[in-house]
Write an enzyme that holds these catalytic residues in place. Sequence first.
Site, short mmCIF file in Angstrom:
data_model
loop_
_atom_site.label_atom_id
_atom_site.label_comp_id
_atom_site.label_asym_id
_atom_site.label_seq_id
_atom_site.Cartn_x
_atom_site.Cartn_y
_atom_site.Cartn_z
CB THR A 180 -0.72 0.22 1.18
OG1 THR A 180 -0.35 -0.04 2.29
CG2 THR A 180 -1.93 -1.16 1.04
CG ASN B 178 -0.07 8.57 7.67
OD1 ASN B 178 -0.63 7.72 7.68
ND2 ASN B 178 1.35 8.55 7.84
CB SER C 290 -5.65 13.09 -1.87
OG SER C 290 -4.04 12.77 -1.88
CD GLU D 100 2.42 5.52 6.55
OE1 GLU D 100 1.67 4.80 5.75
OE2 GLU D 100 2.21 6.01 7.64
CE LYS E 170 0.12 -3.25 3.40
NZ LYS E 170 -0.67 -2.32 4.20
CB THR F 104 -1.52 -0.97 8.28
OG1 THR F 104 -2.46 -0.40 9.07
CG2 THR F 104 -2.03 -1.53 6.91
#
Length: 474
Positions: free
Chosen positions: A222, A469, A474, A346, A248, A259
Amino acid sequence: MTKPPVSTSPSHPMASLAAQGLERALDPFTTAISRAVQKGAELTSNLVHGSEPAKPAAAPGKPGLAVSPLAVPLPEMPPVGGVQIATDRAGFYKHDRKDVLLMKFAEGTTCAGVFTRHTIGSAPVDWCKKQLDANDGEDVRALVCNAGCANAFTGKLGADAARRTASALARRIDCRQRDIMLASTGVIGMVLDDARIAARLYDLEKNLRADAWHEAAQTIMTTDTFPKGASAVAEIDGVKVRINGIAKGSGMIAPDMATMLAFIATDATLAPGVLQSLLALFTRTTFNSVTVDGDTSTNDTCLLFATGAAGAPRIARAGDKRLADFKAKLEAVMHSLATQLIRDGEGATKFVKVNVTGAANPASARKIAKSIAESPLVKTAIAGEDANWGRIVMAVGKTEEPVDRDRLGIRFGDLVAAEHGAVALNYSEAAMSAYMKNAELEISVDVGVGRATAHVYTCDLTHGYITINGDYRS
């Protein structure tokens, strides 16, 4: 009478009081397991950092993301007997990328799973727990996973979509619905458009092949910036068996299944109870010992499949001595996958291991380590390459766990920052600043009240995390 809900702890969905007792009985072995993890870390260098050249990352779920500076290459992942894989595009993303994975398993494949402890679990998590309860982990035939839609917090509509997905695949490969496992990842609150998956099943089945592990790792991404995989060969009673795993995860990663999705397969012949025992045991020191941001996902799933295709003898007890090498290699594969999640955190620029020693008990050690690893103040200091050990003192004390203030010690790598409850006499700001420039860091804290230990892997917190994040949808 309504059947009691299945436990969401990392144990078989049919976990009984006896199984829970077993987990408690394993607590004294936490320190020994931690030592085993160190061996797993050594094996990881062979699993992930071998001589193979880096493989290019597929386009992530969010276009334009730079590959993490901590990225590691995918290792070679030869076929696992009894496993066939296919990937395709179902259209869950606006841009052109594959987003649906099918893994088909040989008849007689056994399965175990650990799932999120999140109280708002997703429809695929509910489905897997229910079916593992129904089939006792015997004769699982396939897994279908999609990226781009989590199918979480979607009520009956989401549950129906999951059921229809399993039903459509079961009809195509001629098995029972309950022999199909499901997984989803993506945006929460969106009902899965299962028709998109159903429309691709013919091509997926037609394109099944044994050597598609790399494509599988790329398809489930993702906001991941690089695909994650690990592979090992073990021996059981003189027979070589292979273990492959993919995972992942990049954000919304925290202990209790992060996640994250992870799928591991072996061609060993193992009873479901053996698989469940090993998976639950090693999850504690791998997937449940990583944190990017302290947020646990609704969809966290780790599934372990054993096809029996290697011809090794069937193992019916987790304590069987013939499993010694297999246990070490399985733990190493899981350790590699878990730490790759942190390397792809991230916005991450630093990979950090937090060690806690001298705690009153394993639970206390773990809570303290997690507090340090998840503290925004600690993580932003790391991002700024500032050895601000006062923030670590803060993170330790706020847990309200037993701590001897006058024996507290803190180290960054081999450098002593604090000892005996105060700044170290030989403290060097220049040496600390130089150490903090490293991409990989280790922070060790001794709280001085006992002998229990714990470790947690984490990363720094940068502006990149906010950027990713802030416009996730979007």
